[in-house]
Design a protein around this motif. Structure first.
Motif, PDB file in Angstrom:
ATOM      1  N   THR A   1       0.956  -1.226  -0.222  1.00  0.00           N
ATOM      2  CA  THR A   1       0.475   0.015   0.009  1.00  0.00           C
ATOM      3  C   THR A   1       0.739   1.501  -0.065  1.00  0.00           C
ATOM      4  O   THR A   1       0.194   2.411   0.531  1.00  0.00           O
ATOM      5  CB  THR A   1      -0.449   0.222   1.195  1.00  0.00           C
ATOM      6  OG1 THR A   1       0.155   0.119   2.541  1.00  0.00           O
ATOM      7  CG2 THR A   1      -2.097  -1.233   1.168  1.00  0.00           C
TER       8      THR A   1
ATOM      9  N   THR B   1      -0.174   4.394  -2.091  1.00  0.00           N
ATOM     10  CA  THR B   1      -1.303   4.817  -1.030  1.00  0.00           C
ATOM     11  C   THR B   1      -1.244   5.909  -0.142  1.00  0.00           C
ATOM     12  O   THR B   1      -1.708   6.353   0.425  1.00  0.00           O
ATOM     13  CB  THR B   1      -2.472   4.708  -1.203  1.00  0.00           C
ATOM     14  OG1 THR B   1      -2.217   3.465  -0.126  1.00  0.00           O
ATOM     15  CG2 THR B   1      -2.733   3.938  -2.429  1.00  0.00           C
ATOM     16  N   ASN B   2      -0.042   5.890   0.760  1.00  0.00           N
ATOM     17  CA  ASN B   2       0.264   5.891   1.797  1.00  0.00           C
ATOM     18  C   ASN B   2       0.668   8.042   2.018  1.00  0.00           C
ATOM     19  O   ASN B   2       1.879   7.993   1.003  1.00  0.00           O
ATOM     20  CB  ASN B   2       1.089   5.464   2.617  1.00  0.00           C
ATOM     21  CG  ASN B   2       0.642   3.789   2.815  1.00  0.00           C
ATOM     22  OD1 ASN B   2      -0.003   3.609   2.675  1.00  0.00           O
ATOM     23  ND2 ASN B   2       1.767   2.925   3.165  1.00  0.00           N
TER      24      ASN B   2
ATOM     25  N   TRP C   1       0.428  10.909  -1.237  1.00  0.00           N
ATOM     26  CA  TRP C   1       0.639   9.999  -1.773  1.00  0.00           C
ATOM     27  C   TRP C   1       1.613   9.895  -3.321  1.00  0.00           C
ATOM     28  O   TRP C   1       1.597   9.401  -3.546  1.00  0.00           O
ATOM     29  CB  TRP C   1      -0.771   8.735  -1.855  1.00  0.00           C
ATOM     30  CG  TRP C   1      -1.216  10.039  -2.707  1.00  0.00           C
ATOM     31  CD1 TRP C   1      -2.502  10.885  -2.738  1.00  0.00           C
ATOM     32  CD2 TRP C   1      -2.009   9.370  -4.177  1.00  0.00           C
ATOM     33  NE1 TRP C   1      -3.420  10.831  -3.952  1.00  0.00           N
ATOM     34  CE2 TRP C   1      -2.628  10.551  -4.930  1.00  0.00           C
ATOM     35  CE3 TRP C   1      -1.180   8.407  -5.588  1.00  0.00           C
ATOM     36  CZ2 TRP C   1      -2.575  10.377  -6.127  1.00  0.00           C
ATOM     37  CZ3 TRP C   1      -1.370   8.816  -6.119  1.00  0.00           C
ATOM     38  CH2 TRP C   1      -2.242   9.950  -7.349  1.00  0.00           C
TER      39      TRP C   1
ATOM     40  N   VAL D   1      -1.005   4.635   6.886  1.00  0.00           N
ATOM     41  CA  VAL D   1      -1.575   3.958   6.345  1.00  0.00           C
ATOM     42  C   VAL D   1      -3.195   4.151   5.633  1.00  0.00           C
ATOM     43  O   VAL D   1      -3.681   3.966   5.569  1.00  0.00           O
ATOM     44  CB  VAL D   1      -2.033   2.348   6.884  1.00  0.00           C
ATOM     45  CG1 VAL D   1      -0.287   2.076   6.782  1.00  0.00           C
ATOM     46  CG2 VAL D   1      -1.891   2.061   7.826  1.00  0.00           C
TER      47      VAL D   1
ATOM     48  N   SER E   1      -3.863   9.747   3.029  1.00  0.00           N
ATOM     49  CA  SER E   1      -3.043   9.652   1.175  1.00  0.00           C
ATOM     50  C   SER E   1      -2.516  11.076   1.021  1.00  0.00           C
ATOM     51  O   SER E   1      -2.120  11.843   0.544  1.00  0.00           O
ATOM     52  CB  SER E   1      -3.942   9.249   0.408  1.00  0.00           C
ATOM     53  OG  SER E   1      -4.880   9.974   0.072  1.00  0.00           O
TER      54      SER E   1
END
Length: 125
Positions: free
Chosen positions: A28, A31-32, A53, A100, A103
């Motif tokens: 992920t 998208t973090n 992100w 997490v 974004s």
């Protein structure tokens, strides 16, 4: 789960440059929200820089604006901190962090979910 590993710290004279890297595991990453923080001896951990992100939006604490640049390469799962014109007051352990659940830009320490082990940056006068 996200694991973060910083590298690139060291000893440099005032006015010099260092480039920090933070390699992330976890699918992920792209998208973090990501950030860099630092902690000097006897002081609280403080925000340095954050990136959204895509890398299209960044934020810096006032003391590093114009000297530090945060960037990211999602294909390499890596976030960077380029530090120029370093000053003795930049001496600290530098940490990268991942949020997490967001974004965008995140500047609050407690919002971040995962942290690296830190890398020492020492600037001599």
């Amino acid at each position: 789960q996200v694991q973060l590993v910083e590298s690139g710290g060291g000893l440099v004279q005032a006015g010099g440059s260092l480039s920090l890297s933070c390699a992330a595991s976890g699918r992920t990453f792209g998208t973090n929200a990501m950030g860099w923080f630092r902690q000097a001896p006897g002081k609280e951990r403080e925000f340095v820089a954050a990136i959204n992100w895509s890398g299209g939006s960044t934020s810096y604490t006032d003391s590093v604006k114009g000297r530090f640049t945060i960037s990211r390469d999602n294909a390499k799962n890596t976030v960077y901190l380029q530090m120029n014109d370093l000053k003795p007051e930049d001496t600290a352990v530098y940490y990268c962090a991942a949020d997490v659940h967001a974004s965008g830009i995140v500047v609050v320490t407690t919002k971040y979910d995962y942290w690296g082990q830190g890398t020492q940056v020492t600037v001599s006068s």
